[in-house]
Design an enzyme around this catalytic site. Structure first.
Site, PDB file in Angstrom:
ATOM      1  N   GLY A 142      94.303  -7.140   5.354  1.00 29.65           N
ATOM      2  CA  GLY A 142      95.665  -6.655   5.176  1.00 29.65           C
ATOM      3  C   GLY A 142      95.974  -5.567   6.179  1.00 29.65           C
ATOM      4  CD  GLU A 143      93.933  -1.458   6.902  1.00 31.35           C
ATOM      5  OE1 GLU A 143      93.921  -1.329   8.158  1.00 31.35           O
ATOM      6  OE2 GLU A 143      93.025  -1.021   6.175  1.00 31.35           O
ATOM      7  N   GLY A 144      98.299  -5.246   8.035  1.00 31.53           N
ATOM      8  CA  GLY A 144      98.951  -5.732   9.239  1.00 31.53           C
ATOM      9  C   GLY A 144      97.982  -5.938  10.385  1.00 31.53           C
TER      10      GLY A 144
END
EC number: 2.4.2.21
Length: 354
Positions: free
Chosen positions: A312-314
């Site tokens: 995640g987190e981009g």
């Protein structure tokens, strides 16, 4: 929220495909990069696209459903990771520095009152101190959902006004794979078993508990079937913010880099609200989270990378960006058969008997 998203020009699409085919290479030899180059040109409505000031916005929020034990990590980790983002120590920080992204961290609804810490550099705009536990009641009200979506749109608008035409979206929120799985199951009409995974590392007992909680929640909220109703019922403030951001980015004809499972769930909502959003989305990678492959299939999306990531987190969105850069570069800079004086004709086949 405005959803007046302009359509692509079919005549431009034909010219872009012709431009790609005229390059000094066999037809289709650059594979996925060729369709990507055409897509970027169509998004920007030009035969000579340019990528300007790529920006990553990470939305963080907590989930009430985490209280039901659907995550391997405690809720406090959300706030701790926000502080890590601000300090520059997370994977997304490293990758954004490496690839020249402007990075912004937004508190969309973390349970801890981050304002009290005086965190410099944080966009502190919480919709609430986390969502409600959707195992018992809708995660948010319609008004909260709309505020979260408007927050996402506002952050995209702010970056567009600084010149960005590429936006990547990331998230942080303990329990958000549970939200994404429920949104996927409901909006894709799929069995929950195809949608739910281990998230941040649940063991078998934890996964069984997560499945039981989510099955009960889906049954309890059987009437939440419209995209925005499902978002309010099962979503998180960060997921709603990403959906709103995608709608605004498409309206502004920006390239949208979609990260993994959570971001794809936000894209699912956005495309169900306005199907035109899909054309502006570049799906970065196939996550290792269990439901992501089926979610991408439901979206008709072809990811650029498959790296067994599930952070995640981009992070995956930033890692895929160099491929977008290369697609634009070959479209703009690669010689054509005519300009290079190279024959477009394949040589005649050799006679094996000769």
């Amino acid at each position: 929220m405005h959803t007046d998203i302009s359509s692509f020009d079919p005549a431009l699409a034909a010219r872009l495909r012709a431009a790609v085919d005229s390059k000094t290479k066999p037809l289709g030899a650059l594979g996925r990069l060729e369709s990507l180059a055409v897509q970027i040109g169509l998004i920007q409505d030009t035969e000579a696209p340019v990528l300007i000031r790529p920006a990553m916005v990470v939305f963080a929020a907590d989930h009430g459903v985490a209280q039901a034990g659907v995550s391997a990590y405690p809720q406090a980790v959300t706030a701790q990771m926000v502080l890590n983002f601000i300090a520059g120590g997370a994977a997304v920080n490293v990758f954004c520095r490496q690839h020249g992204f402007a990075l912004e961290i937004v508190n969309a609804g973390v349970a801890m009152p981050l304002w009290s810490l005086g965190v410099p550099g944080l966009i502190d705009a919480p919709i609430g101190a986390g969502t409600r536990n959707f195992a018992h009641e809708p995660a948010m009200t319609a008004a909260e959902r709309d505020r979260a979506m408007a927050l996402g749109a506002q952050r995209v608008a702010a970056h567009a006004e600084l010149g960005s035409n590429v936006i990547a979206l990331g998230e942080m929120g303990i329990g958000n794979t549970a939200s994404a799985a429920c949104l996927m199951a409901r909006l894709c009409d799929l069995p929950l078993a195809q949608c739910v995974g281990r998230g941040a590392g649940l063991d078998d007992a934890g996964l069984a508990r997560k499945c039981a909680v989510l099955e009960a929640a889906l049954a309890a909220h059987a009437d939440a079937r419209a995209p925005l109703d499902a978002l309010a019922c099962f979503g998180g403030f960060e997921i709603a913010a990403m959906a709103g951001a995608m709608l605004e980015a498409a309206r502004r004809r920006m390239v949208i880099l979609v990260d993994g499972f959570i971001a794809s769930a936000a894209a699912l909502v956005a495309t169900r609200v306005a199907p035109e959003v899909q054309r502006f989305c570049v799906f970065a990678h196939l996550s290792d989270e269990h439901g992501h492959r089926a979610l991408l299939a439901a979206l008709g999306a072809e990811p650029l990378l498959q790296l067994s990531m599930r952070l995640g987190e981009g992070s995956g969105a930033v890692l895929a960006y160099p491929l977008v850069v290369s697609a634009v570069a070959f479209l703009r800079e690669m010689a054509t058969f005519a300009s290079a004086g190279v024959s477009e004709q394949a040589p005649p086949a050799l006679d094996p008997a000769a």
